[in-house]
Scaffold this active site. Sequence first.
Site, PDB file in Angstrom:
ATOM      1  N   GLU A 137     -51.262 106.802 -36.931  1.00 15.39           N
ATOM      2  CA  GLU A 137     -49.879 107.251 -36.806  1.00 15.39           C
ATOM      3  C   GLU A 137     -49.683 108.551 -37.586  1.00 15.39           C
ATOM      4  O   GLU A 137     -50.284 108.740 -38.642  1.00 15.39           O
ATOM      5  CB  GLU A 137     -48.962 106.154 -37.362  1.00 15.39           C
ATOM      6  CG  GLU A 137     -47.489 106.376 -37.194  1.00 15.39           C
ATOM      7  CD  GLU A 137     -46.688 105.146 -37.615  1.00 15.39           C
ATOM      8  OE1 GLU A 137     -45.489 105.317 -37.885  1.00 15.39           O
ATOM      9  OE2 GLU A 137     -47.256 104.032 -37.669  1.00 15.39           O
ATOM     10  N   GLU A 141     -39.946 111.568 -40.339  1.00 13.70           N
ATOM     11  CA  GLU A 141     -38.842 110.611 -40.362  1.00 13.70           C
ATOM     12  C   GLU A 141     -37.727 111.122 -41.276  1.00 13.70           C
ATOM     13  O   GLU A 141     -37.968 111.391 -42.452  1.00 13.70           O
ATOM     14  CB  GLU A 141     -39.331 109.241 -40.852  1.00 13.70           C
ATOM     15  CG  GLU A 141     -40.338 108.598 -39.901  1.00 13.70           C
ATOM     16  CD  GLU A 141     -40.886 107.289 -40.438  1.00 13.70           C
ATOM     17  OE1 GLU A 141     -40.620 106.234 -39.825  1.00 13.70           O
ATOM     18  OE2 GLU A 141     -41.583 107.320 -41.468  1.00 13.70           O
TER      19      GLU A 141
END
Length: 263
Positions: A137, A141
């Site tokens: 990943e 964010e």
Amino acid sequence: MTQFATRVRPHLLLSALLLAMPLATPGQAQEGNGASFVENFDAMDRSFWYVSDGWSNGAHQNCTWSKKLARVENGQLQLGFQQGKVGDREYSCGEIQTKGRYRYGTYEARVKAATGSGLNSAFFTYIGPTDKKPHDEIDFEVLGKNSAKVQLNQYISGKGGNEKLVPVAGGADAGFNDFAFVWEPERLRYYVNGTLVHEVTDPKKIPQNAQKIFFSLWGTDTLKDWMGAFSYSGATQMTVDRVAFTALGDKCQFSESIACALN
């Protein structure tokens, strides 16, 4: 056949479910490096994008994905968060993901984050065990408790702990900002508004598996230390003006692209 992929955040001791879609058809991105593209969101191409609907990522998420909250209007993707019971959750929220997988190259998105403590506006790539791959990943964010910063992170075979907070001038929810990362086999570089803000050269901290591209907006009642105490003050949304992937070796595809400077 619908499958569910588990997106695990070890540092939060969570198991989160992400819907895993089949590989794209010929002409779209494949398991290897993936084909370069620019998406300006003139329409929602369902052959390219999967829209999450009717489920959530786990008990920590206080909203249910709703296709009604992932829509394209006026050349922009709008992912909403609003009150309204769907399933067993009191709120609903929006997410999309590519059906194809991508690997080394330049990933770029022009994003305006949502406003609100307890919310997460995310642009990331992910692959996991249900896809018969390790959990890899790469993340941008924006955590609603402090929209003046964006959190960078990456997971390699399920191991995270690579978080870095980077300032976003004016606030990530005040206007559009360009988030980008350049992923190479031995180097990973993160950019905010065209400026290099973080570089990773440790091979143990660089993912190697092709991944899908995600955009999501979701909230939590429980992850207060990370995302802030949840406080609902009305419907809000994350907006994406553009997303692009430029495979290593390909020419840059638009004038503002980080790939133009690299080439």
